[in-house]
Design a protein around this motif. Structure first.
Motif, PDB file in Angstrom:
ATOM      1  N   LEU A   1       8.564  -5.442   9.706  1.00  0.00           N
ATOM      2  CA  LEU A   1       7.901  -5.984   8.522  1.00  0.00           C
ATOM      3  C   LEU A   1       7.180  -4.859   7.796  1.00  0.00           C
ATOM      4  O   LEU A   1       6.479  -4.050   8.428  1.00  0.00           O
ATOM      5  CB  LEU A   1       6.892  -7.067   8.918  1.00  0.00           C
ATOM      6  CG  LEU A   1       5.952  -7.555   7.806  1.00  0.00           C
ATOM      7  CD1 LEU A   1       6.731  -8.262   6.705  1.00  0.00           C
ATOM      8  CD2 LEU A   1       4.860  -8.464   8.373  1.00  0.00           C
ATOM      9  N   ASP A   2       7.328  -4.819   6.475  1.00  0.00           N
ATOM     10  CA  ASP A   2       6.561  -3.896   5.636  1.00  0.00           C
ATOM     11  C   ASP A   2       5.551  -4.717   4.847  1.00  0.00           C
ATOM     12  O   ASP A   2       5.925  -5.505   3.978  1.00  0.00           O
ATOM     13  CB  ASP A   2       7.492  -3.133   4.685  1.00  0.00           C
ATOM     14  CG  ASP A   2       6.733  -2.110   3.856  1.00  0.00           C
ATOM     15  OD1 ASP A   2       5.794  -1.489   4.392  1.00  0.00           O
ATOM     16  OD2 ASP A   2       7.087  -1.924   2.670  1.00  0.00           O
ATOM     17  N   MET A   3       4.268  -4.547   5.132  1.00  0.00           N
ATOM     18  CA  MET A   3       3.217  -5.309   4.460  1.00  0.00           C
ATOM     19  C   MET A   3       2.803  -4.608   3.169  1.00  0.00           C
ATOM     20  O   MET A   3       2.567  -3.402   3.146  1.00  0.00           O
ATOM     21  CB  MET A   3       1.995  -5.442   5.375  1.00  0.00           C
ATOM     22  CG  MET A   3       2.235  -6.204   6.656  1.00  0.00           C
ATOM     23  SD  MET A   3       0.719  -6.350   7.655  1.00  0.00           S
ATOM     24  CE  MET A   3      -0.268  -7.413   6.598  1.00  0.00           C
ATOM     25  N   GLY A   4       2.682  -5.389   2.089  1.00  0.00           N
ATOM     26  CA  GLY A   4       2.257  -4.814   0.817  1.00  0.00           C
ATOM     27  C   GLY A   4       3.241  -3.796   0.308  1.00  0.00           C
ATOM     28  O   GLY A   4       2.890  -2.656   0.026  1.00  0.00           O
ATOM     29  N   THR A   5       4.472  -4.198   0.139  1.00  0.00           N
ATOM     30  CA  THR A   5       5.548  -3.267  -0.196  1.00  0.00           C
ATOM     31  C   THR A   5       5.488  -2.758  -1.635  1.00  0.00           C
ATOM     32  O   THR A   5       6.206  -1.838  -1.988  1.00  0.00           O
ATOM     33  CB  THR A   5       6.915  -3.926   0.079  1.00  0.00           C
ATOM     34  OG1 THR A   5       7.931  -2.920   0.134  1.00  0.00           O
ATOM     35  CG2 THR A   5       7.251  -4.964  -0.998  1.00  0.00           C
ATOM     36  N   GLY A   6       4.613  -3.354  -2.467  1.00  0.00           N
ATOM     37  CA  GLY A   6       4.566  -2.956  -3.877  1.00  0.00           C
ATOM     38  C   GLY A   6       5.864  -3.332  -4.554  1.00  0.00           C
ATOM     39  O   GLY A   6       6.313  -4.474  -4.503  1.00  0.00           O
ATOM     40  N   GLY A   7       6.507  -2.346  -5.166  1.00  0.00           N
ATOM     41  CA  GLY A   7       7.821  -2.569  -5.743  1.00  0.00           C
ATOM     42  C   GLY A   7       8.934  -2.150  -4.803  1.00  0.00           C
ATOM     43  O   GLY A   7      10.088  -2.004  -5.227  1.00  0.00           O
ATOM     44  N   GLY A   8       8.597  -1.949  -3.515  1.00  0.00           N
ATOM     45  CA  GLY A   8       9.588  -1.541  -2.525  1.00  0.00           C
ATOM     46  C   GLY A   8       9.914  -0.063  -2.565  1.00  0.00           C
ATOM     47  O   GLY A   8      10.874   0.389  -1.930  1.00  0.00           O
ATOM     48  N   GLU A   9       9.090   0.715  -3.280  1.00  0.00           N
ATOM     49  CA  GLU A   9       9.398   2.131  -3.472  1.00  0.00           C
ATOM     50  C   GLU A   9       9.474   2.895  -2.143  1.00  0.00           C
ATOM     51  O   GLU A   9      10.463   3.572  -1.857  1.00  0.00           O
ATOM     52  CB  GLU A   9       8.345   2.787  -4.387  1.00  0.00           C
ATOM     53  CG  GLU A   9       8.309   2.246  -5.802  1.00  0.00           C
ATOM     54  CD  GLU A   9       7.426   1.025  -5.963  1.00  0.00           C
ATOM     55  OE1 GLU A   9       7.285   0.559  -7.108  1.00  0.00           O
ATOM     56  OE2 GLU A   9       6.865   0.530  -4.950  1.00  0.00           O
TER      57      GLU A   9
END
Length: 269
Positions: free
Chosen positions: A72-80
């Motif tokens: 899991l990636d938390m707080g991915t933003g725009g996935g950058e």
């Protein structure tokens, strides 16, 4: 008539007018669009530069991905950041709390097989107990109890955080108190909370790299994109202190503040 004196006065006046014009143009950059979590408008041209950290979050994450099946990636933003870590584990999810970023992240991450979910409450994540082997968190808030719940036993939590004292020179110069909501959020508190929650700390580091703004436009753009530093930032409210900073930039070539970063790698026991 003293022609030398007259030419000197004209040059000084011309310089002052150019300086003021650059200041006024810089203030207008607060209206530049910003999406995802992409600061390349000012970083790509070198107008904003940050010092080097003694660790690489990306490298730490990349090493952990090689031995992970469910992430899991938390707080991915725009996935950058996440999109640059591929190849990703077979089962990868991402969360994002800022709703305008969701379609940006989906466009970037769905082709990579990543499921993107909106989250507005750190204490209620839409995942099952023990669903992940690895949770990544870069500059995102979290609830340590909820992180522990959705991690499998032996699962890893890697987080890089921004300390409360980050760039406090900005607030000092603008006469605005540091955000009370994050008071005391530093490495020692984060470590203690994780340990009390049942994590064992495998690695912890902190650093205070310099961050330099090379023109006033870069600074106002930065403040527009991180609203928690100076809530409800409006250039008209801070014209004089911004002018003072602008003049320092004109004289020195830059204006420098101190960032605060820390990184923690913890395991659920």
């Amino acid at each position: 008539m003293n022609l030398y004196h007259s030419n000197s006065e004209a040059s000084v006046k011309k310089f002052a007018e150019a300086t003021k014009e650059r200041y006024e143009q810089g203030l207008q950059e607060v209206d530049q669009p910003f999406s995802g979590w992409d600061f390349s408008y000012v970083t790509g041209s070198g107008r904003l530069q940050s010092g080097i950290l003694p660790w690489s979050y990306g490298t730490m994450a990349r090493r952990l991905l090689d031995q992970t099946e469910r992430m899991l990636d938390m707080g991915t933003g725009g996935g950058e950041m996440l999109s640059r870590l591929r190849p990703l584990p077979p089962y990868t999810c991402a969360t994002e709390g800022y709703l305008p970023n969701i379609p940006i992240a989906e466009e970037r991450l769905q082709p990579l097989g990543v499921k993107v979910l909106p989250v507005t409450d750190d204490s209620q994540l839409p995942f099952a107990d023990g669903e992940f082997d690895l949770i990544l968190n870069r500059h995102e808030s979290y609830d340590e109890q909820e992180v522990r719940r959705i991690l499998a036993v032996g699962g890893l939590f890697l987080t890089q955080q921004v300390g409360w004292s980050d760039c406090r020179e900005i607030n000092d110069r603008l006469g605005i108190p540091m955000p009370a909501d994050y008071a005391g959020w530093e490495l020692d508190r984060a470590v203690l909370q994780l340990e009390q929650c049942g994590f064992r700390i495998l690695e912890q580091r902190e650093a205070n790299p310099a961050q330099r703004f090379y023109d006033i436009g870069a600074l106002v753009y930065y403040l527009k994109t991180i609203p928690w530093q100076v809530p409800d930032f409006k250039v008209e409210q801070f014209r004089q202190p911004l002018m003072d900073i602008h003049m320092e930039m004109e004289h020195n070539g830059f204006w420098e503040v101190q960032q605060k970063r820390f990184v923690i790698l913890a395991v659920k026991e």
